[in-house]
Design a protein around this motif. Structure first.
Motif, mmCIF file in Angstrom:
data_model
loop_
_atom_site.group_PDB
_atom_site.id
_atom_site.type_symbol
_atom_site.label_atom_id
_atom_site.label_comp_id
_atom_site.label_asym_id
_atom_site.label_seq_id
_atom_site.Cartn_x
_atom_site.Cartn_y
_atom_site.Cartn_z
ATOM 1 N N GLY A 91 0.953 -1.198 0.139
ATOM 2 C CA GLY A 91 -0.149 0.040 -0.209
ATOM 3 C C GLY A 91 0.788 1.126 -0.148
ATOM 4 N N PHE A 92 1.762 1.134 1.260
ATOM 5 C CA PHE A 92 2.647 2.602 1.172
ATOM 6 C C PHE A 92 3.859 2.896 -0.472
ATOM 7 C CE2 PHE A 92 2.922 2.345 5.531
ATOM 8 C CZ PHE A 92 2.207 3.807 6.087
ATOM 9 N N LEU A 93 4.384 1.364 -0.586
ATOM 10 C CA LEU A 93 4.785 1.506 -2.516
ATOM 11 C C LEU A 93 3.741 2.623 -3.213
ATOM 12 C CD1 LEU A 93 6.748 0.547 -4.125
ATOM 13 C CD2 LEU A 93 6.098 -1.719 -5.075
ATOM 14 N N LEU A 94 2.627 1.431 -4.030
ATOM 15 C CA LEU A 94 1.334 2.193 -4.619
ATOM 16 C C LEU A 94 1.047 3.242 -4.076
ATOM 17 C CD1 LEU A 94 -0.943 -0.781 -4.923
ATOM 18 C CD2 LEU A 94 0.425 -0.312 -6.965
ATOM 19 N N SER A 95 1.325 4.250 -2.730
ATOM 20 C CA SER A 95 0.682 5.632 -2.570
ATOM 21 C C SER A 95 1.687 6.472 -2.460
ATOM 22 C CB SER A 95 0.636 5.457 -1.177
ATOM 23 O OG SER A 95 -0.969 5.112 -0.583
ATOM 24 N N SER A 136 -2.343 7.459 -11.574
ATOM 25 C CA SER A 136 -2.768 8.066 -9.703
ATOM 26 C C SER A 136 -3.993 7.813 -9.485
ATOM 27 C CB SER A 136 -2.897 9.672 -9.981
ATOM 28 O OG SER A 136 -4.184 10.195 -10.938
ATOM 29 N N LEU A 137 -5.256 7.558 -10.680
ATOM 30 C CA LEU A 137 -6.754 6.805 -10.542
ATOM 31 C C LEU A 137 -6.331 5.458 -10.208
ATOM 32 C CD1 LEU A 137 -8.729 8.444 -13.265
ATOM 33 C CD2 LEU A 137 -8.665 8.730 -10.968
ATOM 34 N N ALA A 138 -5.431 4.389 -10.766
ATOM 35 C CA ALA A 138 -4.988 3.303 -10.923
ATOM 36 C C ALA A 138 -5.109 2.827 -9.121
ATOM 37 C CB ALA A 138 -3.817 3.190 -11.322
ATOM 38 N N CYS A 139 -3.301 4.149 -9.290
ATOM 39 C CA CYS A 139 -2.839 4.146 -8.064
ATOM 40 C C CYS A 139 -4.640 3.731 -6.267
ATOM 41 C CB CYS A 139 -1.217 4.292 -7.550
ATOM 42 S SG CYS A 139 -0.498 4.008 -8.652
ATOM 43 N N GLY A 140 -4.842 5.373 -6.789
ATOM 44 C CA GLY A 140 -6.032 5.876 -5.434
ATOM 45 C C GLY A 140 -7.062 4.401 -5.850
ATOM 46 N N ILE A 141 -7.304 3.514 -6.510
ATOM 47 C CA ILE A 141 -8.363 2.712 -6.760
ATOM 48 C C ILE A 141 -7.770 1.192 -6.070
ATOM 49 C CG2 ILE A 141 -9.291 0.761 -7.986
ATOM 50 C CD1 ILE A 141 -10.118 2.694 -10.092
ATOM 51 N N LEU A 142 -6.211 1.120 -6.615
ATOM 52 C CA LEU A 142 -5.445 0.076 -5.167
ATOM 53 C C LEU A 142 -5.846 0.235 -3.570
ATOM 54 C CD1 LEU A 142 -3.120 -1.202 -8.442
ATOM 55 C CD2 LEU A 142 -5.184 -2.232 -8.167
ATOM 56 N N VAL A 143 -4.667 1.534 -3.260
ATOM 57 C CA VAL A 143 -4.383 1.808 -2.307
ATOM 58 C C VAL A 143 -5.908 1.536 -1.369
ATOM 59 C CG1 VAL A 143 -3.621 3.524 -0.721
ATOM 60 C CG2 VAL A 143 -2.491 3.073 -2.711
ATOM 61 N N PHE A 147 -9.652 -0.996 2.372
ATOM 62 C CA PHE A 147 -11.436 -1.542 2.486
ATOM 63 C C PHE A 147 -11.203 -3.571 2.095
ATOM 64 C CE2 PHE A 147 -15.843 -1.988 0.339
ATOM 65 C CZ PHE A 147 -16.189 -1.820 1.516
ATOM 66 N N LEU A 148 -11.430 -4.054 1.819
ATOM 67 C CA LEU A 148 -10.731 -5.384 1.832
ATOM 68 C C LEU A 148 -10.659 -5.589 3.867
ATOM 69 C CD1 LEU A 148 -10.354 -6.501 -1.798
ATOM 70 C CD2 LEU A 148 -12.692 -6.251 -0.787
ATOM 71 N N THR A 149 -9.901 -4.782 3.552
ATOM 72 C CA THR A 149 -8.718 -5.695 5.069
ATOM 73 C C THR A 149 -10.046 -5.212 5.888
ATOM 74 O OG1 THR A 149 -6.735 -5.136 4.093
ATOM 75 C CG2 THR A 149 -7.644 -5.595 7.055
ATOM 76 N N GLY A 205 -5.917 5.914 -0.106
ATOM 77 C CA GLY A 205 -6.970 6.805 -1.359
ATOM 78 C C GLY A 205 -7.963 7.171 -1.861
ATOM 79 N N SER A 206 -8.371 7.192 -0.729
ATOM 80 C CA SER A 206 -9.451 8.687 -0.924
ATOM 81 C C SER A 206 -8.691 10.166 -1.070
ATOM 82 C CB SER A 206 -10.321 8.730 -0.327
ATOM 83 O OG SER A 206 -11.406 7.362 0.497
#
Length: 807
Positions: A53-57, A72-79, A84-86, A129-130
């Motif tokens: 998550g930090f890497l993607l952020s 940036s949209l792809a990274c925000g969605i993944l983070v 959210f799933l956790t 991510g938001s």
């Protein structure tokens, strides 16, 4: 996303730190190096998904900086999805098999959820991510900025609480019930992210709601909460939350005060619950906390009331400032005791001065005033202070460009109990345009008043145009003073001979808002008639509607009398010309008829008598016939002379070159042997009208040949171009003319030699001069007896226009 360009450093730092942190921990997981995963063996490790998550952020932040929207949209969605799933797994007690999806958790401190990040970590990733998604969104509005700021504060708060727990050894700060702990370096990563987000958005959002960044009161909350959690619960620590409420003075919205009071209340309660247990009466602790909460809310009410007062004062000042600015005026305030002045920004704009160059001392301010206006301005100020007369004065001030402009200053002084001035405030208005307009109006009025023409202005009512203005010329022309005309209609000046058809046409034009000009007979106050040339125009207002009618009336009585006289003379001249035509007809027919009879009789006598006529009788008959021919030529010349200017030659429009003109003249004149005509190159190339120039040159050349005193001779013809005319010269080498005869030769029936010696009527040069003068030219002769003659005459370049002007 370009809106962040002004605060890139904060985002760059956050991006580098989170990217490097995530990359290091991921490397540790892959190479099984626990030193890169855990800070200390007893501390919780950073889970693989957390590092991811930090890497993607970090990648998402770099994409925002470089304006790579899709990345940036792809990274925000993944983070956001990782967090959210956790969180779903915690809330619904399920296992979505994402905790060890990429890596088996071979390092665990609490084996209940191997590889799963803590709840507070999941929340921070959802917020992170938001924020990345919000930064990537194209719309720019204050709600988006506010949401980014709130989410950034949550990230900062959650991570700061965790970090403080590690510092003071309080597990409850980073362990939520029995769930996983947030790792120490995880907390540091989110602290950097939180500060990065807040600093990035500070210049876009916070300044419109507060005077300080929101991270400042957040930092205060964090510090006070640490102190509260570290020390035993008592009233002193509770009161430490009071400064948080005072931050409400730095927010623009007064309701924020109660929000801060509520936040302080929550922190007071949270501090009590999180404080270490001590051997103190619990009731005493609760009372202390309640008193602290009461103090916070009482202070919030005080701050709220203060904000209401400030808001009313601010609105009043804004309304006053807007009112002055709407009027284009500036404001000034004079502190009499310190002799200093304060000026609004509008005053500085009017004078074109920068704030640091604005003189604030009263004496220095007076130096800006024009010398001619200074004494008058100070006298008005003194009269206002001593006698309470209104202070309303106009003067000139020098602007930064060196230009003098007119200003109007109004003010009111504030006096103490001894009637001494304490303070004075007022306004400053630029009235240069008004002054220039007043000057123009004065000049216009003076011009109108000094006109000899009558100027009248009426209301815009064609049926009943009431006069509202008349200049002083009305008294000289109409006999009425302006005061007598105002309130009347122009019908006062009309009478029996005033043309009713023209009045109807005038009324129709005014109804159609059209200008109108005509000539009318009007009547003066004494009843006398006079002619006027009147021009009436509609006067439009700023909306294009006709507001008035303006009329200029010129007395043309004398002009009309002159016109009538001219018409009478023209008719008399026409009659005279008609009689002259009749005379020409008689001269051409009736006078020639007896001459022809006499000539015929002379021929009959010569034939009948035959040889019986002696030589003397034959000579007498020849002399008789020569006199008859001379008389006929005289009659023809008189007829031609009378027709000059009244009947234009049909060949006048025909044009030809000088070369052709000389050839025609050579054919028309009886050129004796031994005589020659030489024309200059300029003359040969000239292009002129044929008639009457050919007749003029023919007469001058014929005269030179007729009056020759030798068997040979040369006649020279030349021309010089001048501005609007040509100068022709005809020069011969004949006997010349004595100066005493230079004017006589141009008169009718004048010859210098007896007609028995030189055959002629004496009309040739008179005809030449009349033709030349008819076309606006002049003719003169330069000659001495025995030295030849030079005739010089001017001729217009535009022959047709010249004859029209002369006629």
């Amino acid at each position: 996303m370009s809106e962040l360009s002004i605060n890139k450093p904060a985002m760059i730092i956050a991006a580098i730190y989170t990217f490097v942190l995530g990359a290091i921990v991921l490397t540790g997981w892959y190479i099984s190096n626990s030193g890169l995963i855990q800070v200390l063996p007893q501390f919780s490790p950073m889970q693989f998904n957390t590092a991811l998550g930090f890497l993607l952020s970090g990648i998402g932040l770099f994409a925002i900086i470089k304006c790579l929207k899709r990345l940036s949209l792809a990274c925000g969605i993944l983070v956001t999805l990782i967090g959210f799933l956790t969180l779903l797994q915690y809330v619904f007690l399920i296992n979505l098999a994402i905790d060890q999806l990429f890596m088996d958790a071979y390092i665990t401190v609490n084996p209940s959820y191997p590889g799963r990040m803590a709840i507070n970590t999941a929340l921070c990733f959802i917020f992170t991510g938001s924020i990345i998604l919000l930064f990537s969104a194209p719309n720019k509005n204050q709600k988006k900025h506010a949401l980014i700021e709130i989410l950034g504060l949550f990230i900062l708060a959650l991570s700061a609480i965790t970090l403080s727990g590690y510092i003071i050894g309080k597990e409850s700060s980073y362990v939520w019930e029995t769930h996983r702990r947030m790792a120490l370096h995880t907390a540091s990563g989110f602290i950097v992210l939180g500060f990065g987000f807040l600093m990035a958005i500070w210049r876009h959002r916070t300044r419109v709601i507060a005077l300080v960044p929101l991270c400042v009161p957040a930092l205060l909350c964090f510090i006070v909460l640490l102190i509260d959690m570290f020390h035993p619960p008592n009233i002193a620590v509770g009161v430490a939350y009071v400064p948080l409420v005072l931050f409400g003075l730095l927010f623009y919205r007064k309701e924020i005060t109660f929000v801060l009071a509520g936040l302080a209340t929550v922190l007071i309660i949270f501090g009590y619950l999180a404080s270490p247990e001590i051997d103190v009466d619990n009731q005493y602790v609760i009372i202390n906390r309640m008193l602290a909460i009461v103090a916070v809310w009482v202070l919030s009410v005080v701050v709220y009331l203060q904000k209401i007062t400030q808001e009313k004062l601010r609105k009043s000042e804004e309304a006053l400032t807007l009112g002055w600015r709407g009027a284009g005026d500036g404001m000034w305030d004079w502190d009499v005791s310190s002799n200093t002045m304060v000026f609004s920004e509008r005053v500085k704009e009017l004078l074109g001065l920068e704030s640091e160059k604005m003189r604030n001392h009263f004496d220095e301010w007076i130096e800006h005033i024009h010398e001619e206006d200074k004494d008058r301005t100070l006298a008005a100020l003194d009269a206002h202070i001593k006698n309470n007369t209104p202070y309303d004065v106009e003067f000139r001030l020098k602007t930064s460009s060196g230009q003098w402009r007119w200003f109007q200053s109004k003010g009111q002084a504030l006096l103490d109990e001894n009637d001494n001035p304490v303070r004075m405030a007022g306004s400053l208005s630029d009235i240069t345009v008004r002054k220039e307009t007043e000057l123009q109006l004065r000049l216009l009025k003076l011009t109108i008043e000094n006109l000899t023409d009558v100027v009248v202005i009426t209301e815009a009512d064609p049926d009943n145009p009431i006069i509202i203005f008349a200049n002083t010329a009305s008294q000289n022309v109409l006999g009425y003073t302006p005061e007598e005309l105002i309130g009347q209609t122009p019908r006062l000046l009309q009478g029996e001979k005033t043309d009713k058809v023209q009045l109807a046409a005038l009324k129709k034009a005014l109804k159609n808002n059209q200008p109108f000009s005509t000539e009318l007979i009007n009547y003066a106050k004494d009843g006398s008639e006079y002619w006027i040339d009147i021009n009436i125009v509609p006067v439009k207002d700023q909306h294009g509607n006709t507001s008035h009618f303006a009329a200029i009336e010129r007395d043309i009585t004398d002009n009309k009398a002159a016109t009538f006289e001219r018409e009478r003379l023209i008719k008399a001249l026409e009659k005279s010309n008609s009689e002259l035509d009749e005379f020409a007809y008689v001269a051409s027919h009736d006078l020639k008829a007896p001459l022809r009879v006499i000539e015929n009789i002379s021929h009959w006598l010569e034939e009948d008598l035959g040889d019986r006529l002696d030589e003397e009788s034959r000579e007498n008959l020849l002399l008789l016939r020569s006199r008859i021919q001379r008389m006929e030529r005289l009659l023809e010349d008189l007829l031609e002379y009378s027709r000059i200017g009244r009947k234009l030659d049909e060949n006048q429009e025909e044009t030809l070159t000088g070369d052709m003109l000389i050839k025609d003249i050579t054919l028309l004149v009886a050129m004796p042997e031994g005589f020659a005509i030489h024309a200059s190159a300029d003359f040969l190339q000239l292009k002129v009208n044929k008639m009457p120039l050919q007749l003029i040159l023919l007469n001058l050349i014929s005269n030179a040949i007729k009056h020759r005193d030798k068997e040979t001779g040369v006649i020279e013809v030349d021309v010089k171009a001048q501005e609007n005319q040509y100068l022709f010269t005809v020069k011969d080498d004949g006997p010349g003319i004595a100066p005493i005869y230079h004017q006589r030769i141009f008169r009718m029936l004048q010859t210098l030699k007896p007609r028995d010696r030189v055959e002629g009527s004496g009309m040739g040069l008179a005809i030449v001069r009349k033709h030349i003068e008819l076309f606006g030219g002049t003719i003169e002769v330069a000659s001495e007896e025995g030295k030849g003659c030079t005739f010089m005459f001017t001729w217009p370049k535009q022959q047709n226009n010249s004859i029209e002007d002369t006629l």
